[in-house]
Design a protein around this motif. Structure first.
Motif, PDB file in Angstrom:
ATOM      1  N   ARG A  68      21.084  26.157  19.776  1.00 34.08           N
ATOM      2  CA  ARG A  68      19.978  26.497  20.674  1.00 34.08           C
ATOM      3  C   ARG A  68      18.735  26.897  19.881  1.00 34.08           C
ATOM      4  O   ARG A  68      17.603  26.531  20.247  1.00 34.08           O
ATOM      5  N   MET A  69      18.938  27.665  18.814  1.00 32.61           N
ATOM      6  CA  MET A  69      17.779  28.075  18.009  1.00 32.61           C
ATOM      7  C   MET A  69      17.105  26.872  17.369  1.00 32.61           C
ATOM      8  O   MET A  69      15.863  26.799  17.312  1.00 32.61           O
ATOM      9  N   ALA A  70      17.907  25.908  16.880  1.00 30.53           N
ATOM     10  CA  ALA A  70      17.319  24.712  16.268  1.00 30.53           C
ATOM     11  C   ALA A  70      16.519  23.915  17.286  1.00 30.53           C
ATOM     12  O   ALA A  70      15.404  23.449  16.999  1.00 30.53           O
ATOM     13  N   TRP A  71      17.067  23.756  18.493  1.00 29.68           N
ATOM     14  CA  TRP A  71      16.351  23.015  19.525  1.00 29.68           C
ATOM     15  C   TRP A  71      15.072  23.749  19.940  1.00 29.68           C
ATOM     16  O   TRP A  71      14.026  23.122  20.135  1.00 29.68           O
ATOM     17  N   ALA A  72      15.159  25.073  20.106  1.00 25.83           N
ATOM     18  CA  ALA A  72      13.967  25.842  20.490  1.00 25.83           C
ATOM     19  C   ALA A  72      12.869  25.717  19.428  1.00 25.83           C
ATOM     20  O   ALA A  72      11.683  25.622  19.771  1.00 25.83           O
ATOM     21  N   GLU A  73      13.248  25.689  18.135  1.00 31.42           N
ATOM     22  CA  GLU A  73      12.255  25.550  17.067  1.00 31.42           C
ATOM     23  C   GLU A  73      11.563  24.199  17.139  1.00 31.42           C
ATOM     24  O   GLU A  73      10.341  24.096  16.993  1.00 31.42           O
ATOM     25  N   LEU A  74      12.347  23.136  17.386  1.00 31.98           N
ATOM     26  CA  LEU A  74      11.765  21.790  17.458  1.00 31.98           C
ATOM     27  C   LEU A  74      10.910  21.608  18.705  1.00 31.98           C
ATOM     28  O   LEU A  74       9.867  20.951  18.663  1.00 31.98           O
TER      29      LEU A  74
ATOM     30  N   ILE B  45      14.315  32.144  26.132  1.00 34.59           N
ATOM     31  CA  ILE B  45      15.192  31.860  27.262  1.00 34.59           C
ATOM     32  C   ILE B  45      16.151  30.730  26.910  1.00 34.59           C
ATOM     33  O   ILE B  45      17.335  30.771  27.271  1.00 34.59           O
ATOM     34  N   TRP B  46      15.671  29.722  26.198  1.00 33.36           N
ATOM     35  CA  TRP B  46      16.550  28.618  25.788  1.00 33.36           C
ATOM     36  C   TRP B  46      17.691  29.134  24.900  1.00 33.36           C
ATOM     37  O   TRP B  46      18.835  28.735  25.041  1.00 33.36           O
ATOM     38  N   VAL B  47      17.356  30.044  23.989  1.00 34.59           N
ATOM     39  CA  VAL B  47      18.389  30.601  23.108  1.00 34.59           C
ATOM     40  C   VAL B  47      19.366  31.469  23.902  1.00 34.59           C
ATOM     41  O   VAL B  47      20.577  31.447  23.666  1.00 34.59           O
ATOM     42  N   ARG B  48      18.890  32.213  24.867  1.00 40.30           N
ATOM     43  CA  ARG B  48      19.750  33.115  25.630  1.00 40.30           C
ATOM     44  C   ARG B  48      20.634  32.375  26.642  1.00 40.30           C
ATOM     45  O   ARG B  48      21.790  32.757  26.865  1.00 40.30           O
ATOM     46  N   TYR B  49      20.099  31.332  27.280  1.00 39.54           N
ATOM     47  CA  TYR B  49      20.797  30.705  28.403  1.00 39.54           C
ATOM     48  C   TYR B  49      21.107  29.229  28.205  1.00 39.54           C
ATOM     49  O   TYR B  49      21.863  28.656  28.987  1.00 39.54           O
TER      50      TYR B  49
END
Length: 388
Positions: free
Chosen positions: A23-29, A48-52
Motif C-alpha cells: 500500500r505504501m508503494a502504491w500511495a507513493e507512486l 487513507i490508502w495505506v490504512r484501508y
C-alpha cells in the motif's frame, strides 16, 4: 509488536506487513509529488490508502471551475472518505467528516490469502507444572474442520504459538494431520514460569502459502500465577463433557479419561463434568490429609427476560430443593469430604446434571478447605446452557 497484527502465524510471512508495504508503494507512486517534496503516504489520500487499501468504490463530482469532490467508499459497513481537490493540483484535502472517520476507525486489513477467518472455540486451563516453579497450561480447542474446506485426503495444518508479554516468540508447535485423524477436541500443552503470555491456536488445509483458502484461529492473553511449594493451592476448573477415572484409586492426570468442552456450552439436561487438582494439603501425624470441597453452581443470567425470570428461578429453586437468594439468583451446593494418604497432588472431579435447566450463563465456584491447616482456596469458572 508485529506479532500482534500478524493475521496467521502458520504462514512463513506476515501478510499484514506485506500488504502494508504494498500500500505504501502504491500511495507513493499514485499520490506523491516529488517536485514539492510530498511523499505519497503523507498526503491525505495516501494515508487513507495505506490504512484501508483500495476503496470498494469511488467517484467524483463537480467538474466546474470550483474543483472536484472525491468520494471513497469502503463497503456497506465501512467508512466513507470525502476529499476536495482543486483543478490542476495533485493534492486532495480531507473534509472535516472524513477526518473524523479516520479517527473513529483507524485502519482495516484483510489478509488476501485467507478467504474467510473462522473462530476456534478454546478453553485454557492452568495446572502446576512438572518442574518446580512452572505452570502447565492446557488449551483445549475445537477446530472447525468442516469450515476449512478440506478435500478428501487433504491434510490439516494446525499449531499453537506462544509469545511473552513483549510479544517476542517463545515457543511453537506445528503438526499436519489427516482430517479423519483430528479428534473432536485438540489439546495443546506447554509449561513456562509464571507470567503473562499471548497464545494463538490456528488451523487451515495443507498447501502453499500463495493459495488463498479459509483458516481458523483463536488468540488470547493468559496470566499464569505460581503454585507455591508447601502452600495449599488449586488448579483451574477444567469443564468437560466427560471425566471418567480409569482406575479405582486415580492418583494422576493420566488415570482419567477426559473429553474437554472448549466452547463451555452444554445443551439443556446435558451432564457437566469438572476436573481439577489440589496441591499441598497438610498431612496430620498419621500422614493423612483431610479436606472438604464445596462446589456452588450459580444461575448468573437467564436468557429469558422480563417478568418470567422470577417465576423461572422460583421453579428451579423448588425443583432443586433450594432457597432462592434474592430475586435473580439461586445456588446449587455440593459438598465432598475426604481423608487420604498424604501426597502433594490430589486429582478430583465432579459430574452434575441440572434438571430442567433454562438457557443462560451459570457460574461454578469451587472452595477447597484444608482441615489440618485451616486454609481455604477458591477458583471459579462460567459455562453456558443453550439449545443445540
Amino acid at each position: 509488536m508485529l506479532a500482534a497484527k500478524d493475521p496467521l502465524f502458520l504462514t512463513r510471512v506476515n501478510e499484514r506487513q506485506l500488504e502494508h508495504y504494498a500500500r505504501m508503494a502504491w500511495a507513493e507512486l499514485k499520490f506523491g509529488a516529488p517536485r514539492s517534496g510530498l511523499r505519497g503516504w503523507e498526503s491525505d489520500r495516501g494515508r487513507i490508502w495505506v490504512r484501508y487499501g483500495m476503496p470498494w468504490r469511488w467517484f467524483q463530482t463537480g467538474y466546474g471551475t470550483g474543483g472536484r469532490t472525491i468520494y471513497w467508499l469502503y463497503g456497506a459497513q465501512g467508512p466513507v472518505f470525502v476529499f476536495n481537490r482543486r483543478l490542476t493540483y495533485r493534492r486532495a484535502r480531507f473534509t472535516d467528516v472524513a477526518a473524523q472517520l479516520e479517527v473513529d476507525r483507524p485502519e482495516a486489513y484483510h489478509p488476501r490469502m485467507v478467504t474467510k477467518m473462522h473462530a476456534i472455540a478454546e478453553q485454557p486451563v492452568r495446572f502446576r507444572g512438572s518442574k518446580p516453579g512452572t505452570v502447565r497450561v492446557e488449551v483445549h480447542a475445537a477446530l472447525p474442520i468442516d469450515s476449512l474446506g478440506a478435500a478428501p485426503g487433504q491434510a490439516i495444518e494446525t499449531g499453537i504459538f506462544i509469545f511473552d508479554r513483549n510479544l517476542d516468540p517463545l515457543w511453537e508447535k506445528r503438526q499436519t494431520v489427516a482430517p479423519e485423524a483430528v479428534s473432536e477436541v485438540m489439546a495443546y500443552v506447554w509449561e513456562a514460569p509464571p507470567g503473562r503470555y499471548l497464545y494463538g491456536v490456528e488451523a487451515r488445509t495443507e498447501g502453499p502459502d500463495s493459495v488463498a483458502r479459509p483458516a481458523a484461529r483463536a488468540r488470547s492473553w493468559i496470566e499464569t500465577l505460581a503454585f507455591p511449594p508447601g502452600e495449599l493451592s488449586v488448579s483451574d476448573l477444567l469443564v468437560a463433557k466427560v471425566v471418567e477415572p480409569l482406575v479405582v484409586d486415580a492418583a494422576e492426570r493420566r488415570d482419567f479419561h477426559i473429553v474437554a468442552n472448549p466452547s463451555l456450552t452444554f445443551a439443556p439436561e446435558e451432564p457437566v463434568s469438572i476436573y481439577f487438582e489440589i496441591y499441598n494439603l497438610l498431612p496430620d501425624d498419621e500422614q493423612y490429609a483431610s479436606y472438604e470441597l464445596e462446589l456452588v453452581v450459580t444461575v448468573e443470567e437467564i436468557e429469558r427476560k422480563g417478568p418470567a425470570l422470577s417465576k423461572v428461578l422460583g421453579e428451579l429453586a423448588d425443583l432443586w430443593g433450594l432457597t432462592r437468594e434474592g430475586t435473580e439468583a439461586i445456588q446449587l451446593r455440593f459438598h465432598r469430604e475426604a481423608r487420604v494418604l498424604a501426597r502433594d497432588m490430589i486429582p478430583e472431579y465432579f459430574r452434575l446434571q441440572i434438571p430442567r435447566s433454562p438457557t443462560g450463563r451459570y457460574g461454578l465456584r469451587l472452595t477447597v478447605v484444608d482441615r489440618n491447616a485451616g486454609t481455604t482456596r477458591t477458583t471459579e469458572r462460567s459455562f453456558w446452557i443453550r439449545e443445540p
